[in-house]
Design an enzyme around this catalytic site. Structure first.
Site, mmCIF file in Angstrom:
data_model
loop_
_atom_site.group_PDB
_atom_site.id
_atom_site.type_symbol
_atom_site.label_atom_id
_atom_site.label_comp_id
_atom_site.label_asym_id
_atom_site.label_seq_id
_atom_site.Cartn_x
_atom_site.Cartn_y
_atom_site.Cartn_z
ATOM 1 N N HIS A 169 15.692 15.343 0.584
ATOM 2 C CA HIS A 169 14.716 14.255 0.629
ATOM 3 C C HIS A 169 13.360 14.662 0.074
ATOM 4 C CE1 HIS A 169 17.036 12.144 4.072
ATOM 5 N NE2 HIS A 169 17.303 11.570 2.921
ATOM 6 N N HIS A 170 13.067 15.950 0.023
ATOM 7 C CA HIS A 170 11.781 16.467 -0.456
ATOM 8 C C HIS A 170 10.612 15.880 0.340
ATOM 9 C CE1 HIS A 170 14.638 17.261 -3.554
ATOM 10 N NE2 HIS A 170 14.602 16.036 -4.025
ATOM 11 N N CYS A 171 10.815 15.729 1.643
ATOM 12 C CA CYS A 171 9.794 15.168 2.542
ATOM 13 C C CYS A 171 9.374 13.761 2.122
ATOM 14 C CB CYS A 171 8.570 16.083 2.627
ATOM 15 S SG CYS A 171 8.932 17.727 3.258
ATOM 16 N N ALA A 172 10.286 13.021 1.505
ATOM 17 C CA ALA A 172 9.994 11.661 1.043
ATOM 18 C C ALA A 172 11.139 10.727 1.418
ATOM 19 C CB ALA A 172 9.760 11.648 -0.468
ATOM 20 N N GLN A 173 11.508 10.725 2.709
ATOM 21 C CA GLN A 173 12.607 9.883 3.170
ATOM 22 C C GLN A 173 12.363 8.393 2.916
ATOM 23 O OE1 GLN A 173 11.358 12.458 4.758
ATOM 24 N NE2 GLN A 173 12.862 13.569 5.992
#
Length: 307
Positions: free
Chosen positions: A249-253
């Protein structure tokens, strides 16, 4: 690994099982495809065997490309990568190509040496105690501020502000100096090269607009390959080619939910990366995609023969 992804990749001593990329249709039942562990590729049938290409051979250039490269000056990546010992290793018997810098950038030898000396000799809070160790730590801390000021030609060391992490530093610069000074056209050449190179890969979707005079991108690209889970091909890139990228997710859910995808892959650059790194990554990615395509063909043939 994402809990929301039901399929799993299981690596054992002798077999590797892929279920996430080979999804059955609602009306069919597909048997599990088994094939040897990447470390035993010689046992894989020739028609689905991945090419084992070397870093240098995969980056071979055409005569015209080589001529243009010769006319270019040596990049910052070529000049600085020798200072980063972690880059000079093999991963799964392949030269490491590190493209996960947005998560963790690597440290040069001088930083590693300074940290080791600090923790072994005068590990203490700065600007707090009056004893010897605290004074040593404070002196070195302020000396670092002076060195940075001198390096960037600041008017006074007091102009140098240390922040607790990269995110805070980027935001501080972006909302102070950046809003007043950045203009369209201040593009990053290697980031553009990565974007353009990824565009050459079939069935690949890059998230975000194409770089232009009005669209500025960070030195990274998030992407997905059609019908292949990002975790699957990211794992094979590491195991078979020594290429490190990020998947998830790369901290971008919230953004991923908005895009309607479970996860994505991300290749991110730093100043020690080179065009050779990008070229090798693209060749490795294409090879990995071909591998999964061959697996799907075998799957289709098996279904046809079973009816």
């Amino acid at each position: 690994m994402l809990k929301s992804v039901a399929a799993k990749m299981i690596t054992s001593t002798t077999t590797m099982e892929f279920t996430s990329s080979l999804k059955p249709t609602p009306t069919t039942s597909i048997p599990l495809i088994r094939f040897p562990n990447p470390n035993r590729l010689n046992r894989i049938p020739t028609r689905i065997r991945l090419r084992r290409f070397s870093y240098s051979s995969s980056c071979s250039l055409s005569a015209s490309s080589a001529a243009s490269y010769e006319n270019e000056s040596v990049s910052l990546g070529h000049l600085t990568r020798s200072d980063f010992p972690i880059l000079h290793q093999e991963v799964n018997k392949k030269k490491l190509v590190y493209l996960d810098n947005a998560a963790t950038s690597q440290k040069p030898s001088v930083v590693l040496t300074a940290l080791k000396n600090y923790y072994e000799s005068y590990n203490e809070n700065v600007h707090r105690g009056v004893h010897k160790l605290s004074k040593l730590a404070t002196d070195d801390y302020e000396l670092a501020r002076k060195k940075v000021a001198s390096f960037i030609n600041a008017g006074d060391p007091c102009e140098i502000v240390f922040t607790k992490n990269a995110t805070e530093a980027i935001n501080l610069v972006a909302y102070s100096w950046g809003l007043s000074n950045l203009r369209p056209g201040d593009e990053m050449e290697l980031a553009d090269y990565l974007y353009e190179s990824l565009q050459s890969v079939p069935n690949l979707r890059i998230y975000g607009p194409k770089p232009s005079w009005t669209v500025q991108r960070a030195a990274l690209c998030s992407f997905n390959v059609e019908n292949i889970q990002s975790t699957d091909f990211a794992t094979l890139l590491d195991q078979l080619h020594g290429v490190a990228i990020r998947s998830g997710h790369h901290c971008a859910q919230p953004l991923h939910r908005h895009l309607g995808i479970n996860a994505s892959a991300r290749a991110s650059l730093y100043f020690y990366n080179t065009k050779d790194d990008v070229d090798y990554f693209i060749e490795a990615l294409k090879d990995t995609i071909t591998f999964f395509s061959e697996i799907r063909k075998m799957q289709t043939l098996h279904l046809g023969s079973s009816h």
